[in-house]
Design a protein around this motif. Structure first.
Motif, PDB file in Angstrom:
ATOM      1  N   THR A 141      21.730 -12.396  11.571  1.00  0.00           N
ATOM      2  CA  THR A 141      20.382 -12.230  11.037  1.00  0.00           C
ATOM      3  C   THR A 141      19.358 -12.009  12.134  1.00  0.00           C
ATOM      4  N   ILE A 142      19.730 -12.209  13.382  1.00  0.00           N
ATOM      5  CA  ILE A 142      18.814 -11.997  14.499  1.00  0.00           C
ATOM      6  C   ILE A 142      18.686 -10.501  14.754  1.00  0.00           C
ATOM      7  N   SER A 143      17.484 -10.007  14.821  1.00  0.00           N
ATOM      8  CA  SER A 143      17.247  -8.579  14.985  1.00  0.00           C
ATOM      9  C   SER A 143      17.860  -8.065  16.264  1.00  0.00           C
ATOM     10  N   GLU A 144      18.363  -6.864  16.186  1.00  0.00           N
ATOM     11  CA  GLU A 144      18.953  -6.240  17.361  1.00  0.00           C
ATOM     12  C   GLU A 144      17.894  -6.090  18.439  1.00  0.00           C
ATOM     13  N   GLY A 145      18.235  -6.443  19.648  1.00  0.00           N
ATOM     14  CA  GLY A 145      17.307  -6.343  20.760  1.00  0.00           C
ATOM     15  C   GLY A 145      16.553  -7.626  21.038  1.00  0.00           C
ATOM     16  N   THR A 146      16.668  -8.612  20.119  1.00  0.00           N
ATOM     17  CA  THR A 146      16.007  -9.892  20.338  1.00  0.00           C
ATOM     18  C   THR A 146      16.782 -10.695  21.369  1.00  0.00           C
ATOM     19  N   LEU A 147      16.099 -11.213  22.347  1.00  0.00           N
ATOM     20  CA  LEU A 147      16.758 -11.990  23.396  1.00  0.00           C
ATOM     21  C   LEU A 147      17.170 -13.336  22.839  1.00  0.00           C
ATOM     22  N   LYS A 148      18.417 -13.695  23.011  1.00  0.00           N
ATOM     23  CA  LYS A 148      18.930 -14.968  22.536  1.00  0.00           C
ATOM     24  C   LYS A 148      18.957 -15.979  23.677  1.00  0.00           C
ATOM     25  N   SER A 149      18.669 -17.215  23.337  1.00  0.00           N
ATOM     26  CA  SER A 149      18.798 -18.274  24.337  1.00  0.00           C
ATOM     27  C   SER A 149      20.260 -18.586  24.545  1.00  0.00           C
ATOM     28  N   ASP A 150      20.531 -19.399  25.578  1.00  0.00           N
ATOM     29  CA  ASP A 150      21.921 -19.735  25.876  1.00  0.00           C
ATOM     30  C   ASP A 150      22.572 -20.494  24.730  1.00  0.00           C
ATOM     31  N   CYS A 151      21.768 -21.179  23.908  1.00  0.00           N
ATOM     32  CA  CYS A 151      22.308 -21.965  22.810  1.00  0.00           C
ATOM     33  C   CYS A 151      22.418 -21.155  21.527  1.00  0.00           C
ATOM     34  N   GLN A 152      22.153 -19.840  21.586  1.00  0.00           N
ATOM     35  CA  GLN A 152      22.219 -18.999  20.401  1.00  0.00           C
ATOM     36  C   GLN A 152      23.219 -17.864  20.582  1.00  0.00           C
ATOM     37  N   LYS A 153      24.164 -18.047  21.485  1.00  0.00           N
ATOM     38  CA  LYS A 153      25.191 -17.035  21.697  1.00  0.00           C
ATOM     39  C   LYS A 153      26.012 -16.856  20.424  1.00  0.00           C
ATOM     40  N   GLU A 154      26.617 -15.690  20.283  1.00  0.00           N
ATOM     41  CA  GLU A 154      27.458 -15.468  19.120  1.00  0.00           C
ATOM     42  C   GLU A 154      28.581 -16.507  19.068  1.00  0.00           C
ATOM     43  N   ALA A 155      28.866 -16.928  17.874  1.00  0.00           N
ATOM     44  CA  ALA A 155      29.914 -17.939  17.699  1.00  0.00           C
ATOM     45  C   ALA A 155      31.268 -17.380  18.087  1.00  0.00           C
ATOM     46  N   ASP A 156      32.014 -18.159  18.853  1.00  0.00           N
ATOM     47  CA  ASP A 156      33.379 -17.790  19.208  1.00  0.00           C
ATOM     48  C   ASP A 156      34.323 -18.438  18.205  1.00  0.00           C
ATOM     49  N   TRP A 157      35.121 -17.612  17.552  1.00  0.00           N
ATOM     50  CA  TRP A 157      36.086 -18.172  16.617  1.00  0.00           C
ATOM     51  C   TRP A 157      37.176 -18.897  17.390  1.00  0.00           C
ATOM     52  N   PRO A 158      37.604 -20.066  16.917  1.00  0.00           N
ATOM     53  CA  PRO A 158      38.630 -20.815  17.650  1.00  0.00           C
ATOM     54  C   PRO A 158      39.971 -20.103  17.637  1.00  0.00           C
ATOM     55  N   THR A 159      40.588 -20.035  18.794  1.00  0.00           N
ATOM     56  CA  THR A 159      41.956 -19.517  18.886  1.00  0.00           C
ATOM     57  C   THR A 159      42.967 -20.653  18.738  1.00  0.00           C
ATOM     58  N   HIS A 160      42.493 -21.871  18.930  1.00  0.00           N
ATOM     59  CA  HIS A 160      43.365 -23.050  18.851  1.00  0.00           C
ATOM     60  C   HIS A 160      42.560 -24.238  18.320  1.00  0.00           C
ATOM     61  N   VAL A 161      43.272 -25.200  17.762  1.00  0.00           N
ATOM     62  CA  VAL A 161      42.662 -26.462  17.343  1.00  0.00           C
ATOM     63  C   VAL A 161      43.479 -27.617  17.896  1.00  0.00           C
ATOM     64  N   LEU A 162      42.782 -28.562  18.527  1.00  0.00           N
ATOM     65  CA  LEU A 162      43.420 -29.786  18.999  1.00  0.00           C
ATOM     66  C   LEU A 162      43.157 -30.897  17.995  1.00  0.00           C
ATOM     67  N   PHE A 163      44.209 -31.571  17.582  1.00  0.00           N
ATOM     68  CA  PHE A 163      44.089 -32.729  16.707  1.00  0.00           C
ATOM     69  C   PHE A 163      44.463 -33.984  17.477  1.00  0.00           C
ATOM     70  N   SER A 164      43.622 -35.013  17.336  1.00  0.00           N
ATOM     71  CA  SER A 164      43.947 -36.318  17.893  1.00  0.00           C
ATOM     72  C   SER A 164      43.615 -37.371  16.844  1.00  0.00           C
ATOM     73  N   LEU A 165      44.058 -38.598  17.095  1.00  0.00           N
ATOM     74  CA  LEU A 165      43.812 -39.709  16.187  1.00  0.00           C
ATOM     75  C   LEU A 165      42.798 -40.664  16.795  1.00  0.00           C
ATOM     76  N   ALA A 166      41.998 -41.275  15.934  1.00  0.00           N
ATOM     77  CA  ALA A 166      40.936 -42.161  16.412  1.00  0.00           C
ATOM     78  C   ALA A 166      41.441 -43.533  16.818  1.00  0.00           C
ATOM     79  N   ASP A 167      42.715 -43.846  16.533  1.00  0.00           N
ATOM     80  CA  ASP A 167      43.220 -45.196  16.817  1.00  0.00           C
ATOM     81  C   ASP A 167      44.208 -45.216  17.976  1.00  0.00           C
ATOM     82  N   LEU A 168      43.999 -44.330  18.959  1.00  0.00           N
ATOM     83  CA  LEU A 168      44.851 -44.295  20.151  1.00  0.00           C
ATOM     84  C   LEU A 168      44.050 -44.845  21.335  1.00  0.00           C
ATOM     85  N   PRO A 169      44.071 -46.146  21.563  1.00  0.00           N
ATOM     86  CA  PRO A 169      43.177 -46.772  22.547  1.00  0.00           C
ATOM     87  C   PRO A 169      43.517 -46.486  23.998  1.00  0.00           C
TER      88      PRO A 169
END
Length: 289
Positions: A141-169
């Motif tokens: 939705t950002i107009s072409e030519g509009t300067l994006k901040s570093d926090c508005q870069k195009e989203a990178d689709w994940p190539t991988h997902v890491l799963f962990s468990l919350a009860d591994l101390p």
């Protein structure tokens, strides 16, 4: 779509922490019990371990420039949601939400938590893909030519997902980073934690006596199979299937064998932490996320 011939700069991993169990044997919310080293609630200790590993991965020389810049430029309030750790909750959603309110995480409640771990895995995959899709649509939705901040870069689709468990101390940052390094070298494979128990009978899957468990990393061509899981079996069926196909890389992670099921387990874990040979220096309480 597979990950064949993936360039290292295109490698993009999403982090998912599973915290949807009911703690039946603990008779209360075990994730709010205090970790003996960090003095943090177990859920916060586990989340901070993944956050730190994620930051180290994104600022490493091998990370793509856009993701590394985004990590340095964004604080807790401006970090893009697709770059945050996703925490899948369940029965104890409200108390976990309150505990993690100040941390850069995406909290998603698995309303089907009674089914078992498979439902949390499905919810994690769906959420990771959903927030990446939403970010991509918003960016269009950002107009072409509009300067994006570093926090508005195009989203990178994940190539991988890491799963962990919350009860591994006992899990520490270096354990997670070793899994990521192995995944970057073997991007088409599942990368999982390998550990042994004394007197363990040989596993049917690998005939070696080794346990293959999470934390584990899955490439995107296996996402559909993760979304097809049912019951309280976790990702074991997917790991076993690809083990037979020669597409599983095993990384020795002894710390992955220790989990918390009952209050008595903390006594056993505390004894482990007291051993000088046990490398748990990275588990000291952090100042800030």
């Amino acid at each position: 779509m597979g990950t064949r011939n993936l360039n290292l700069g295109d490698y993009n991993i999403a982090f998912v922490l599973l915290a949807g169990g009911q703690s039946a044997r603990y008779q209360g919310n075990k994730l709010l019990s205090t970790h003996p080293v960090s003095s943090l609630p177990l859920i916060e200790h586990s989340v901070r371990t993944l956050i730190k590993a994620r930051e180290t991965y994104l600022t490493a020389p091998s990370a793509s420039a856009s993701r590394a810049v985004s990590t340095r430029a964004c604080n807790k309030s401006t970090l893009p949601v697709q770059n945050q750790v996703t925490v899948v909750t369940g029965k104890w959603h409200s108390s976990i939400d309150a505990q993690l309110s100040q941390l850069p995480v995406n909290l998603v409640c698995n309303t089907a938590w009674k089914e078992g771990m498979a439902s949390s895995i499905r919810e994690g995959v769906k959420h990771v893909l959903s927030i990446s899709s939403q970010a991509a649509l918003k960016d269009k939705t950002i107009s072409e030519g509009t300067l994006k901040s570093d926090c508005q870069k195009e989203a990178d689709w994940p190539t991988h997902v890491l799963f962990s468990l919350a009860d591994l101390p006992c899990l520490v940052e270096s354990d997670v980073l070793r899994l990521i390094e192995a995944s970057q070298k073997n991007p088409n494979n599942i990368v999982c934690s390998q550990w042994h128990i004394s007197r363990e009978k040989p596993s049917v899957a690998n005939n070696s006596g080794a346990r293959l468990t999470v934390p584990a990393i899955f490439p995107k061509d296996m996402f559909n199979e993760l979304l097809s899981l049912r019951g309280d079996v976790g990702a074991k069926p997917v790991i076993n299937k690809y083990l037979k196909a020669g597409r599983v890389t095993m990384v020795p992670i002894p710390n992955a064998q220790f989990d918390i099921d009952t209050p008595q387990d903390w006594s056993r874990i505390s004894r482990l932490f007291s051993l000088p040979s046990h490398n748990l220096a990275q588990s000291k309480k952090p100042k800030d996320a």
